[in-house]
Write an enzyme that holds these catalytic residues in place. Structure first.
Site, PDB file in Angstrom:
ATOM      1  N   TRP A  37       0.798  -1.215   0.000  1.00 13.78           N
ATOM      2  CA  TRP A  37       0.000   0.000   0.000  1.00 13.78           C
ATOM      3  C   TRP A  37       0.839   1.276   0.000  1.00 13.78           C
ATOM      4  CZ3 TRP A  37      -2.355  -2.852   4.583  1.00 13.78           C
ATOM      5  CH2 TRP A  37      -3.189  -3.878   4.139  1.00 13.78           C
ATOM      6  N   GLU A  69      -0.640  -1.027  22.265  1.00 12.12           N
ATOM      7  CA  GLU A  69      -1.072  -2.415  22.104  1.00 12.12           C
ATOM      8  C   GLU A  69      -0.532  -3.017  20.810  1.00 12.12           C
ATOM      9  OE1 GLU A  69      -4.431  -2.994  19.851  1.00 12.12           O
ATOM     10  OE2 GLU A  69      -3.310  -1.365  18.959  1.00 12.12           O
ATOM     11  N   GLU A 115      -0.849  -1.435  17.410  1.00 12.28           N
ATOM     12  CA  GLU A 115       0.058  -0.304  17.224  1.00 12.28           C
ATOM     13  C   GLU A 115      -0.561   1.061  16.990  1.00 12.28           C
ATOM     14  OE1 GLU A 115       2.694  -1.804  14.180  1.00 12.28           O
ATOM     15  OE2 GLU A 115       3.877  -2.714  15.753  1.00 12.28           O
TER      16      GLU A 115
END
Length: 718
Positions: free
Chosen positions: A332, A443, A446
C-alpha cells in the site's frame, strides 16, 4: 506519434557522436526522471540461498522479478526487472501488463520459482526460472522465449535499479555490454549470456527504454551514461527471437560496493552457469528441510509446510544473524512515499518471537537461538526495554513502546530453556522495564498508546512468571518473589481493567480490545486509528484477548473468556468459501479502500487476518484439554489449519490479510478468503501455520509456557 521529439533526440545524439570531443552526447537526458516507487506488496514468491555467501534476496509478482534486497534484508536495491517483446514495427508488449501469469515451484523442496507469462495477444510465451547464486550476491534468471506465431521477435530486458533503499539517487553507465548502476553505497550490474546486442541507461519517464520502445516499437536510444543522480532505468536488447535455436538466454544481476565489483559478480555468476548454481541452490534447501520433521497434521499440506519453513529461514538476515524481517514487501502506501519504503522489512520483536517459536516447534532451535541472541545483543536498550521496531543493526526505527515486545524475548528464553547468567542479566533488565512501564503500553496493533490491553497484559504476566523462574535459577529468590507478586496482581486485575459487565454487545461479560482508563465498565470514548470513529470503548472487541489463554494467564474454560467468544465471532468473524477468519477489531481501517485501491483513503477497511484463525485453533486445543474432548479439539483446530492453507497463493505465499464479505465492487478476482494486496508473504502467518500444526499433533498449544498455566489454572502439563 510521427516524427517525434524522441526521434529528434536520437538523431541529434548520432550526429553529435560523429563530432570529435562530443562524448557528452552519449549522456541520457531528462535527469532526475520520475519519482521512484516500489511494486505491490502481494508477492507470488521469494528466493534466497541458504548460505551466507550470497547476500541477495529476490521477490516475484505479476510475472516479473520485483524488489531485490542487497546486501541485506533491510535494503531493497532493485524495483523490478521485466521483459518486453516486440516485432520492431507494430507492437511492444510487456510481461507484467500484457500477459497472463502463472507462478509455480520448480522444485517443491526448494525456493526455486518458475514464472510462465503468455501474451494476451497470443503472440509469445516467456518462461523464467529464478535462483540466487549460492556463491555470491547475484540473482540468476533462466529465460526462454517462444514465438507462438512462428514469426521472429525482439526481446528486451528492462531493469529499474533502486539502490540502497532509494530509486532517486542512482547513476547509470555501461561496462562493455553490462549495464551498471551505482549510488554512494552500492552498485548493481546486469549481464546476459548471450551478450546483449545493445544497451542503454536513461531516466524513468524521459529517456528510459520503455519510453523509447513504446514510441515506434524499436530501440532508438543507446545512451552510454545516465550521469546525474536520479531514477535510472536501463534496457538491454537480447539476441533472442523466439524461434527454434534462438529462444534461450541467462540473465545475471550482481551486486557489489563499486560498479567494477558488481560487474565482476554478475560475470562470475554467468560464467558458473545457471544449471550449476540452481543445483547448489536447491541442494541447500534440500539439506535444510532434511534436518526438520513434518507434523502428522500437515499430511494434506506438505508443500505449504515446507515452503513456510523455508520462508522463515529465508527471511533471516545474513549480516546480522538472527534478525528476521516481517515481510519482504512494501504494501500500500509504504511503496509510494518518496524516499521511504516502509516498516515491513524491519525487525519487530513480536514478529521475530512468532517466527522463533514456530522454528522451535519445527526443530530449528539454532535459528530460534540466533533470534534471541540478536534481540539481546542488538535490540535491547540500556534501560532493558525494546524498540517498537528496529533496523537490522538494532537501531530504533519507530519510537513506540509495546510491552508485549519486551515480554517476548523473556518468553523465548524460557522456551529455549536458557537460564545462564548472561541470559539472566538480559531477562532481569527486560522484566524491570515491564515493572517500570507496565501494565499499560501501546497495544499489539500499534495505533493505541499507553492503554490497558488484555493481550499486552497477558504477555507481561507470562513474562514476569518466566523471568521469576530464571531469576530463581540464578539465586535471585527475592527478585523472583517480586516478579511473581506483580504478575499475580495484574493477573487478578486484568478482568476489571479490560472486561466489561455492562457493555452494549452482550448481556454477559466480555473482553474489550482495550480501555483507556482501566475501567472496562465506563463508557469512556476514544478515537480509533487509521480513520476510525470516536466511540465508546465498550463497543470495540478484538480477538487478542485469547492471548490470555495461549500464554497460560487464564484457563480456556474461564467464564469471561467463554462469554467473549460469541461476541467476537458475531462482530468480527466472517465465513468465506475458504474458511472462517476474523477482523482485528471493529472499525479497523488498515486495509484497502472500498474499490480495492490501496490504503489509506476514504473508506479504507481492514480485512480478515488468516493468522487469527491459527490463534483460534490454539485456543480450541487448550479448551479441549479441559473439556476432555481432545479428539474434537484436534478436529476443530485442523479446520483452522485448512483455512489458513486455503489462503495460500499459487506460489504458496501466505498473506497478512484476505478479502472479506465486502470485496471491491465490480472487480472480478477478489474472492473472499483470497489474499489482498497486503504484505505477502507475512512471516507471522507462516509461523502461525507451522505452530498450529505442531500444536495439533501435541494436543495443546506448544508455545504456552507451562509454568504460567500451572500457576494460574492448577492444571500442570508436561
Amino acid at each position: 506519434m510521427g516524427f517525434s521529439v524522441r526521434r529528434l533526440l536520437a538523431l541529434a545524439a548520432l550526429v553529435l557522436l560523429a563530432v570529435p570531443g562530443a562524448a557528452r552526447a552519449a549522456d541520457a537526458p531528462g535527469a532526475p526522471g520520475a519519482v521512484a516507487t516500489w511494486t505491490e506488496g502481494d508477492k507470488d514468491g521469494i528466493g534466497a540461498a541458504t548460505g551466507t555467501a550470497s547476500r541477495a534476496w529476490l521477490t516475484l509478482d505479476d510475472g516479473e522479478l520485483t524488489e531485490v534486497y542487497a546486501p541485506d534484508l533491510g535494503t531493497p536495491s532493485v524495483r523490478d526487472l521485466q521483459l518486453v517483446v516486440t516485432d520492431g514495427r507494430s507492437f511492444a508488449e510487456r510481461e507484467r501488463e500484457d500477459a497472463t501469469h502463472t507462478t509455480t515451484l520448480a522444485d517443491p523442496r526448494s525456493l526455486t520459482y518458475r514464472q510462465v507469462n503468455t501474451a494476451r495477444s497470443g503472440r509469445w510465451r516467456i518462461t523464467k526460472t529464478y535462483v540466487t547464486d549460492p556463491g555470491r550476491s547475484a540473482v540468476l534468471v533462466d529465460v526462454s522465449l517462444e514465438s507462438l506465431t512462428g514469426r521472429p521477435y525482439k526481446l528486451y530486458a528492462l531493469l529499474d535499479p533502486a539502490l540502497s533503499n532509494s530509486g532517486d539517487d542512482d547513476v547509470g553507465e555501461t561496462d562493455g555490454r553490462t549495464l551498471v548502476a551505482r549510488d554512494d553505497h552500492l552498485a548493481s550490474a546486469l549481464a546476459a549470456e548471450p551478450a546483449p546486442t545493445r544497451v542503454s541507461s536513461g531516466y524513468m519517464g524521459a529517456s528510459d527504454g520503455w519510453t523509447d520502445l513504446r514510441d515506434d516499437f524499436r530501440m532508438d536510444w543507446t545512451y552510454g551514461r545516465a550521469p546525474g543522480k536520479g531514477n535510472v532505468a536501463q534496457i538491454a536488447e537480447l539476441p533472442v527471437s523466439g524461434k527454434p535455436g534462438h529462444r534461450h538466454a541467462t540473465l545475471a544481476l550482481g551486486f557489489g560496493a563499486t560498479g567494477a565489483a558488481a560487474s565482476s559478480t554478475a560475470g562470475a555468476a554467468l560464467a558458473g552457469g545457471f544449471e550449476r548454481a540452481a543445483e547448489r541452490y536447491a541442494a541447500g534447501w534440500h539439506a535444510y528441510l532434511a534436518g526438520l520433521q513434518r507434523p502428522r497434521s500437515v499430511a494434506g499440506h506438505t508443500t505449504l509446510y515446507d515452503v513456510s519453513a523455508m520462508v522463515l529461514a529465508a527471511l533471516e538476515d545474513k549480516t546480522h544473524r538472527g534478525a528476521g524481517i516481517a515481510s519482504p514487501s512494501m504494501a500500500w502506501v509504504w511503496g509510494t512515499i518518496p524516499g521511504y519504503s516502509g516498516p515491513y522489512h524491519l525487525v519487530w520483536s513480536r514478529d521475530l518471537y512468532q517466527v522463533a517459536t514456530a522454528q522451535i516447534a519445527a526443530g530449528d532451535r539454532a535459528a530460534a537461538g540466533r533470534a534471541l541472541d540478536y534481540l539481546w545483543t542488538y535490540q535491547q536498550k540500556a534501560d532493558g526495554c525494546f524498540p517498537q521496531n528496529s533496523n537490522l543493526d538494532g537501531s530504533p526505527h519507530w519510537g513506540g513502546l509495546q510491552l508485549d515486545e519486551v515480554a517476548d524475548p523473556i518468553l523465548l528464553a524460557s522456551q529455549l530453556g536458557r537460564a545462564d547468567p548472561d541470559t539472566w542479566s538480559h531477562v532481569g533488565r527486560a522484566a524491570e522495564c515491564i515493572l517500570k512501564e507496565g501494565p499499560t503500553s501501546q497495544e499489539r496493533w500499534e495505533n493505541a498508546d499507553d492503554w490497558y490491553s488484555p493481550a499486552t497484559i497477558a504477555a507481561e504476566v507470562a513474562a514476569l512468571v518466566c523471568a521469576a523462574e530464571i531469576a530463581e535459577r540464578n539465586g535471585a529468590r527475592a527478585t523472583a518473589a517480586r516478579y511473581r507478586a506483580v504478575a499475580d496482581e495484574w493477573q487478578r486485575k486484568v478482568a476489571g481493567w479490560t472486561r466489561t459487565r455492562n457493555g452494549p454487545l452482550s448481556s454477559r461479560p466480555y473482553y474489550l480490545r482495550l480501555t483507556t482508563d482501566g475501567n472496562a465498565d465506563a463508557g469512556t470514548t476514544y478515537t480509533i486509528g487509521d480513520g476510525g470513529p470516536t466511540i465508546d470503548q465498550r463497543r470495540v472487541v478484538d480477538t487478542s484477548f485469547l492471548e490470555l489463554v495461549r500464554l497460560g494467564v487464564k484457563p480456556a474454560d474461564d467464564p469471561d473468556i467463554r462469554s467473549t467468544l460469541p461476541v467476537v465471532d458475531r462482530e468480527l468473524g466472517v465465513t468465506t468459501p475458504r474458511g472462517q477468519f476474523w477482523h482485528r477489531y471493529e472499525y479497523d481501517g488498515y486495509g484497502e479502500r472500498p474499490d480495492g485501491s490501496p490504503f489509506p483513503g476514504d473508506g479504507n477497511r481492514g480485512r480478515l487476518w488468516p493468522l487469527l484463525a491459527g490463534e483460534r485453533g490454539e485456543y480450541e486445543l487448550a479448551a479441549g484439554q479441559l473439556s476432555g474432548d481432545a479428539a474434537g479439539a484436534r478436529r476443530a483446530a485442523a479446520t483452522r489449519l485448512d483455512a489458513i492453507a486455503a489462503t495460500a497463493s499459487e506460489g504458496w505465499m501466505l498473506p497478512e490479510q484476505v478479502w472479506d464479505d465486502h470485496p471491491p465492487a465490480g472487480r472480478p478476482g477478489f474472492e473472499p478468503g483470497t489474499g489482498t494486496l497486503s504484505a505477502t508473504p507475512l512471516a507471522w502467518t507462516h509461523a502461525e501455520f507451522i505452530r498450529l500444526a505442531w500444536s495439533i499433533d501435541a494436543g495443546r498449544p506448544v508455545e504456552r509456557p507451562e509454568v504460567v498455566a500451572c500457576r494460574y489454572s492448577g492444571r500442570c502439563g508436561p
